[in-house]
Design an enzyme around this catalytic site. Sequence first.
Site, PDB file in Angstrom:
ATOM      1  N   ASP A   1      -9.993   2.944   2.267  1.00 47.11           N
ATOM      2  CA  ASP A   1     -10.116   2.224   3.549  1.00 47.11           C
ATOM      3  C   ASP A   1     -10.768   3.095   4.628  1.00 47.11           C
ATOM      4  OD1 ASP A   1      -9.038  -0.273   2.888  1.00 47.11           O
ATOM      5  OD2 ASP A   1      -6.985   0.394   3.269  1.00 47.11           O
TER       6      ASP A   1
ATOM      7  N   LYS B   1       0.803  -1.233   0.000  1.00 43.04           N
ATOM      8  CA  LYS B   1       0.000   0.000   0.000  1.00 43.04           C
ATOM      9  C   LYS B   1       0.839   1.289   0.000  1.00 43.04           C
ATOM     10  CE  LYS B   1      -4.179  -1.897   2.118  1.00 43.04           C
ATOM     11  NZ  LYS B   1      -5.233  -1.729   3.117  1.00 43.04           N
TER      12      LYS B   1
HETATM   13  P1  NAP Z   1      -0.348  -3.122  11.226  1.00 45.65           P
HETATM   14  O1  NAP Z   1       0.037  -1.958  10.381  1.00 45.65           O
HETATM   15  O2  NAP Z   1       0.578  -4.282  11.347  1.00 45.65           O
HETATM   16  O3  NAP Z   1      -0.633  -2.543  12.721  1.00 45.65           O
HETATM   17  C1  NAP Z   1      -0.880  -3.432  13.775  1.00 45.65           C
HETATM   18  C2  NAP Z   1      -1.321  -2.659  15.019  1.00 45.65           C
HETATM   19  O4  NAP Z   1      -1.614  -3.616  16.052  1.00 45.65           O
HETATM   20  C3  NAP Z   1      -0.256  -1.717  15.609  1.00 45.65           C
HETATM   21  O5  NAP Z   1      -0.870  -0.666  16.257  1.00 45.65           O
HETATM   22  C4  NAP Z   1       0.445  -2.636  16.638  1.00 45.65           C
HETATM   23  O6  NAP Z   1       1.071  -1.961  17.680  1.00 45.65           O
HETATM   24  C5  NAP Z   1      -0.769  -3.383  17.184  1.00 45.65           C
HETATM   25  N1  NAP Z   1      -0.384  -4.652  17.780  1.00 45.65           N
HETATM   26  C6  NAP Z   1      -0.114  -5.820  17.132  1.00 45.65           C
HETATM   27  N2  NAP Z   1       0.191  -6.775  18.036  1.00 45.65           N
HETATM   28  C7  NAP Z   1       0.116  -6.203  19.260  1.00 45.65           C
HETATM   29  C8  NAP Z   1       0.313  -6.679  20.601  1.00 45.65           C
HETATM   30  N3  NAP Z   1       0.658  -7.948  20.842  1.00 45.65           N
HETATM   31  N4  NAP Z   1       0.132  -5.816  21.627  1.00 45.65           N
HETATM   32  C9  NAP Z   1      -0.222  -4.532  21.383  1.00 45.65           C
HETATM   33  N5  NAP Z   1      -0.409  -4.018  20.150  1.00 45.65           N
HETATM   34  C10 NAP Z   1      -0.247  -4.841  19.108  1.00 45.65           C
HETATM   35  O7  NAP Z   1      -1.728  -3.733  10.769  1.00 45.65           O
HETATM   36  P2  NAP Z   1      -2.927  -2.988  10.004  1.00 45.65           P
HETATM   37  O8  NAP Z   1      -2.742  -3.144   8.538  1.00 45.65           O
HETATM   38  O9  NAP Z   1      -3.065  -1.632  10.573  1.00 45.65           O
HETATM   39  O10 NAP Z   1      -4.181  -3.919  10.406  1.00 45.65           O
HETATM   40  C11 NAP Z   1      -4.689  -3.906  11.725  1.00 45.65           C
HETATM   41  C12 NAP Z   1      -5.972  -4.727  11.787  1.00 45.65           C
HETATM   42  O11 NAP Z   1      -6.984  -4.102  10.992  1.00 45.65           O
HETATM   43  C13 NAP Z   1      -5.821  -6.155  11.244  1.00 45.65           C
HETATM   44  O12 NAP Z   1      -6.536  -7.025  12.105  1.00 45.65           O
HETATM   45  C14 NAP Z   1      -6.483  -6.100   9.886  1.00 45.65           C
HETATM   46  O13 NAP Z   1      -7.051  -7.328   9.504  1.00 45.65           O
HETATM   47  C15 NAP Z   1      -7.570  -5.064  10.137  1.00 45.65           C
HETATM   48  N6  NAP Z   1      -7.985  -4.380   8.884  1.00 45.65           N
HETATM   49  C16 NAP Z   1      -9.292  -4.474   8.525  1.00 45.65           C
HETATM   50  C17 NAP Z   1      -9.713  -3.849   7.369  1.00 45.65           C
HETATM   51  C18 NAP Z   1     -11.170  -3.955   6.960  1.00 45.65           C
HETATM   52  O14 NAP Z   1     -11.465  -3.674   5.799  1.00 45.65           O
HETATM   53  N7  NAP Z   1     -12.047  -4.303   7.869  1.00 45.65           N
HETATM   54  C19 NAP Z   1      -8.809  -3.121   6.579  1.00 45.65           C
HETATM   55  C20 NAP Z   1      -7.475  -3.034   6.990  1.00 45.65           C
HETATM   56  C21 NAP Z   1      -7.071  -3.681   8.156  1.00 45.65           C
HETATM   57  P3  NAP Z   1       2.622  -1.481  17.526  1.00 45.65           P
HETATM   58  O15 NAP Z   1       2.568  -0.255  16.654  1.00 45.65           O
HETATM   59  O16 NAP Z   1       3.045  -1.195  18.903  1.00 45.65           O
HETATM   60  O17 NAP Z   1       3.359  -2.614  16.881  1.00 45.65           O
END
Ligand code: NAP
Length: 281
Positions: free
Chosen positions: A102, A66
């Site tokens: 998004d 992205k």
């Molecule tokens: P990402 O960029 O990898 O970000 C992950 C986030 O989760 C960060 O804030 C990270 O914190 C936090 N995190 C992960 N493991 C953790 C833990 N053990 N303890 C505390 N914080 C933790 O992922 P993303 O692309 O933003 O996606 C996030 C979620 O949104 C996913 O579940 C994805 O499936 C969902 N999503 C849904 C849609 C939809 O259309 N519904 C679209 C996009 C994403 P740190 O910064 O501290 O690492």
Amino acid sequence: MQLHMGVFGHPVSHSMSPCMHKAAYAHLNIKATYEAFEIAPNDLELAVKSIRTEQLTGVNITLPHKVAVIDYLDEISEEAKAIAAVNTVVHRDGRLVGYNTDGQGFLDSLIQESDESIQNKKVLLVGAGGAARSVAVSLARYGVEELAITNRTLGKAAEIAKICEPFQSINVYPRGLAQAGLTGFDIIINTTSIGMHPDMDRMPFSLETLKRGAVVCDLIYTPLKTRWLQEAEKKGAKTINGLGMFVNQGALAFELWTGQSAPRDIMRKAVVEELMKERGD
Ligand code: NAP
């Protein structure tokens, strides 16, 4: 005229986008194809070039491309520029234009499913990854009474606050402080991956002090009801899962490519059926 769309990702085999878009084309009798293209990071530039050579109408862009895809496009929308990420490319008059649907997809789902105005609400975002960035920018552009963010890595939350500054200022709270002040928020949104399949027992933090009548959202849609949403329901909250966001971001891309209004109910039904098939229901 036949349209050709697809999704670039790595890995991409799990993507729900092909079934969702194909259901929409079939419903509206649009002659179109939608394919999942497995693109390794090193092949992204070539893949983007192929949008022109293969005469694709457009593509969705998913993880991990992205941000990187921006370098290979002719133009990006104002929203995608603010978010610094693109999830939809439109091939129009020989030019490749990037959009990010998004955040707007989430906002549309929040407005549709919460059934009330959100402009007078205090909103807390939990998490500061790529999805949080798009949701924060859309909420800040829309404008709410208070926008706050917390994250395990606080610096990433501060970065998001900085990119939203031209639209709305965001309060950045360490997790302990956000947890302690939970009762002050009307809408709480989990944007972290905590609670997603297969790690479904975990929650980003406790909802013990949730305000009565709060709306609690999760961007996750596998499972459809995370433990976070189950706990919120027990506290009497209205809950919204990530399915609406996923359907709306796809619907907005569909509208950019086809110029037609997307059949959101049909798209939602196709995704739910696919999720059930995966679960073996
Ligand atoms: P990402 O960029 O990898 O970000 C992950 C986030 O989760 C960060 O804030 C990270 O914190 C936090 N995190 C992960 N493991 C953790 C833990 N053990 N303890 C505390 N914080 C933790 O992922 P993303 O692309 O933003 O996606 C996030 C979620 O949104 C996913 O579940 C994805 O499936 C969902 N999503 C849904 C849609 C939809 O259309 N519904 C679209 C996009 C994403 P740190 O910064 O501290 O690492």
